[in-house]
Design an enzyme around this catalytic site. Structure first.
Site, PDB file in Angstrom:
ATOM      1  N   ASP A 279       0.829  -1.195   0.000  1.00 43.20           N
ATOM      2  CA  ASP A 279       0.000   0.000   0.000  1.00 43.20           C
ATOM      3  C   ASP A 279       0.871   1.254   0.000  1.00 43.20           C
ATOM      4  O   ASP A 279       1.898   1.319   0.689  1.00 43.20           O
ATOM      5  CB  ASP A 279      -0.908  -0.020   1.235  1.00 43.20           C
ATOM      6  CG  ASP A 279      -1.972   1.040   1.198  1.00 43.20           C
ATOM      7  OD1 ASP A 279      -2.752   1.060   0.230  1.00 43.20           O
ATOM      8  OD2 ASP A 279      -2.043   1.847   2.141  1.00 43.20           O
TER       9      ASP A 279
ATOM     10  N   ASP B 201     -10.519   1.108  -4.548  1.00 48.38           N
ATOM     11  CA  ASP B 201     -10.237   2.542  -4.520  1.00 48.38           C
ATOM     12  C   ASP B 201     -10.917   3.306  -5.652  1.00 48.38           C
ATOM     13  O   ASP B 201     -10.731   4.523  -5.756  1.00 48.38           O
ATOM     14  CB  ASP B 201      -8.726   2.784  -4.617  1.00 48.38           C
ATOM     15  CG  ASP B 201      -8.011   2.521  -3.298  1.00 48.38           C
ATOM     16  OD1 ASP B 201      -8.614   2.756  -2.236  1.00 48.38           O
ATOM     17  OD2 ASP B 201      -6.846   2.076  -3.334  1.00 48.38           O
TER      18      ASP B 201
ATOM     19  N   GLU C 112       1.553  -0.580  -4.920  1.00 46.02           N
ATOM     20  CA  GLU C 112       0.498   0.357  -5.312  1.00 46.02           C
ATOM     21  C   GLU C 112       1.164   1.664  -5.739  1.00 46.02           C
ATOM     22  O   GLU C 112       1.544   2.490  -4.906  1.00 46.02           O
ATOM     23  CB  GLU C 112      -0.478   0.629  -4.159  1.00 46.02           C
ATOM     24  CG  GLU C 112      -1.616   1.547  -4.586  1.00 46.02           C
ATOM     25  CD  GLU C 112      -2.311   2.251  -3.430  1.00 46.02           C
ATOM     26  OE1 GLU C 112      -3.416   2.792  -3.654  1.00 46.02           O
ATOM     27  OE2 GLU C 112      -1.763   2.285  -2.316  1.00 46.02           O
TER      28      GLU C 112
END
Length: 587
Positions: free
Chosen positions: A340, A436, A369
């Protein structure tokens, strides 16, 4: 020919080992300015002995608005590799291009000319260990992303929260809990196997106070909402028995503010053993305060008070997170980490992370990410892949954007392919939606045919495709948190029809994975408004047409083969947003 548009760089995506016995070279030139490119090469010390150079003609591999990209694969290259490019422009003028300059020649270079030139590009020694390598299995995987709280409630985990009713089209708010858990995922592994899924990506599952778990409290504990470490072990074991890999989500950019570590800093300030583990600009840190226009009293993720930022350059903090990294590999045999906010963590930490993972499991898969172009992280010493949001943007532009902009999106697609090494592109984590983003069905205006065409195009691109849970039934959902609705298990007839489409699409990908990943791709727009995709590799070829208009069209060309996959195609005609894929043999 414009010399300023030429570009080549050794030890980059322009010169790299694709395999231990295969070297790829690329050269960028001005678009439409070159008739032919050859590369001349030899072992450095053999040139000093008078040995002749080998030569190979390069292939026009990719194009964008401004440039043509030539590529060649050299089998069994010399370990000490010296090379030159010989370029012929459209007027017939020949040039020698080396690491210093571009020189006009009277004609093709002689062997004496090449030996006399001492400024060739050089790869001093080709160490396979220095080059980008991704696990082979990751290049063959079809991924399925799960937001655990919303996938399946097993009914076997004690409830710590008030749970929302698990209803189709339920609209969650940011704080809602639905009770999905690891046992629920285990219960549906046969379902995922039947779809053809070969990889699971789970959003965070470690101890946290939220439903999304991106504010971790204890990295060594499975959140009780989801189960136990034993449940995770069983999930991984059961998945492996079905040929399914499992990767977990690691949140190492920030911690949850209720974590005991951060609470110790709040209580003890500089006397805390963990004070130096975070970016603290001024005490106290009991709440987030602005010190000036740019500075807060402590650094966080995106100015979110509940997510203090780790200082991953601090030795003890780094060691702690690396222990977390290795713990779950050792304890549960996971196959990869998704990282992340990976682009906000220092490269030194990720290099240590890469070594820690591969020391335990050499075929481990690491995906970051990163929402933008990501060369610095994809050199072979940090990540194997990133979540390919640039490709997502391109596909959205092609299929859902303005017709007048489609040629620009194709330019960007060509440029994106040349951004990374071919071996790296094959391992990219390709997606069209996630936890997201707005769901794909909504991005397509809830037009099912457009959604299916977009998915088909994704599955024909280089890299590993991923579908977000519920995509296989065309689940609707807007931006976060609406994109995180609970998965309905009372399937309707339309759900089953979409599932059958996804099964067939995944089967197509598995059948032609090597051709799709390793073949030469070429896209073009036809005069009638369709998108043509050609993928060639040796004797094999895939040919696909996509109708990008909300009206039927007849194909300008006809294949002699029967379709291997299609939607809305019959006798040379594509319905609105229909598509067809043919498998052919090259003549």
């Amino acid at each position: 020919m414009q010399a300023a548009l030429l570009y080549h760089q050794p030890e980059s995506e322009y010169a790299y080992l694709y395999a231990e016995d295969c070297l790829h070279l690329r050269l960028r030139v001005g678009k439409g300015q070159v008739a032919q490119v050859k590369v001349y090469y030899q072992e450095v010390f053999k040139t000093l002995e008078g040995t002749d150079y080998y030569s190979q003609t390069m292939t026009l591999w990719e194009q964008d608005r401004d440039f043509d990209y030539y590529q060649v694969a050299i089998a069994n290259p010399p370990k000490r590799f010296e090379y030159y490019f010989v370029i012929e422009d459209l007027a017939g003028q020949t040039y020698l291009y080396n690491e210093v300059d571009l020189y006009p020649l009277a004609g093709p270079p002689s062997q004496a000319d090449l030996r006399a030139n001492k400024d060739g590009f050089k790869l001093p020694y080709l160490h396979w260990s220095d080059h980008y390598q991704a696990p082979d299995w990751a290049k063959d995987t079809v991924w399925y992303q799960i937001f655990p709280d919303r996938f399946k409630r097993s009914g076997k985990i004690p409830n710590r929260h008030h749970l929302q009713d698990w209803e189709r089209d339920s609209r969650p708010d940011h704080d809602a809990f639905y009770g999905g858990d690891l046992k629920g995922i285990i219960q549906q592994l046969d379902y995922l196997q039947d779809l053809g899924i070969t990889g699971l990506y789970l959003c965070p599952i470690f101890d946290s106070s939220s439903n999304h778990k991106y504010n971790t409290h204890d990295y060594f504990k499975i959140d009780p909402d989801f189960g136990t470490k034993e449940d995770l072990k069983e999930l991984v074991t059961q998945a492996h028995q079905r040929g399914i890999k499992v990767i977990l989500d690691a949140v190492f950019n920030h911690i949850g503010s209720q974590a005991p570590i951060w609470q110790d800093v709040i209580a003890k300030g500089k006397k805390s053993d963990y004070y130096d583990w975070f970016h603290i600009n001024q005490l106290p840190v009991d709440k987030l305060r602005r010190l000036d226009d740019e500075t807060m009293n402590y650094e966080t993720f995106a100015f979110v008070p509940a997510m203090p930022k780790w200082k991953t350059t601090q030795p003890q903090a780094r060691d702690y997170l690396l222990k977390v990294t290795q713990y779950w590999i050792q304890e549960c045999d996971i196959d990869g980490w998704r990282l992340d906010v990976a682009n906000e963590i220092d490269h030194g930490f990720w290099r240590a992370f890469h070594q820690a993972c591969l020391a335990l499991k050499p075929d481990f898969y690491i995906v970051g990410e990163v929402w933008h172009r990501s060369q610095p992280w994809l050199q072979g010493d940090q990540f194997h892949a990133v979540m390919n949001y640039p490709l997502q943007e391109i596909i959205e532009g092609l299929f859902m954007g303005l017709e007048s902009n489609r040629s620009q999106w194709l330019d960007q697609l060509g440029r994106l392919r040349m951004t990374y090494r071919q071996s790296c592109s094959e391992a990219q984590f390709n997606l069209l939606d996630s936890h997201d983003t707005m769901r794909l069905f909504n991005k397509c205006g809830q037009n099912l045919a457009l959604m299916q065409a977009s998915l088909a195009f994704l599955f024909l691109q280089v890299g590993s495709p991923c579908i977000y849970y519920g995509t296989e039934i065309a689940m609707a959902g807007g931006d976060d948190p609406d994109c995180r609705r609970p998965m309905p298990w009372d399937f309707t007839d339309s759900d089953r029809q979409m599932q059958a489409f996804i099964q067939a699409l995944i089967s197509l990908r598995h059948s032609y994975n090597s051709l799709i990943n390793q073949g030469h791709h070429h896209e073009s727009l036809t005069s009638k408004g369709s998108l043509k995709l050609e993928i060639d590799q040796g004797p094999e070829r895939l040919l696909a047409y996509f109708n990008l208009r909300d009206e039927a069209l007849s194909l300008e060309e006809q294949s002699q083969s029967e379709p291997v996959f299609c939607q809305g195609y019959q006798a040379g005609t594509l319905t609105s947003y229909g598509f067809v894929v043919f498998a052919e043999l090259n003549q």
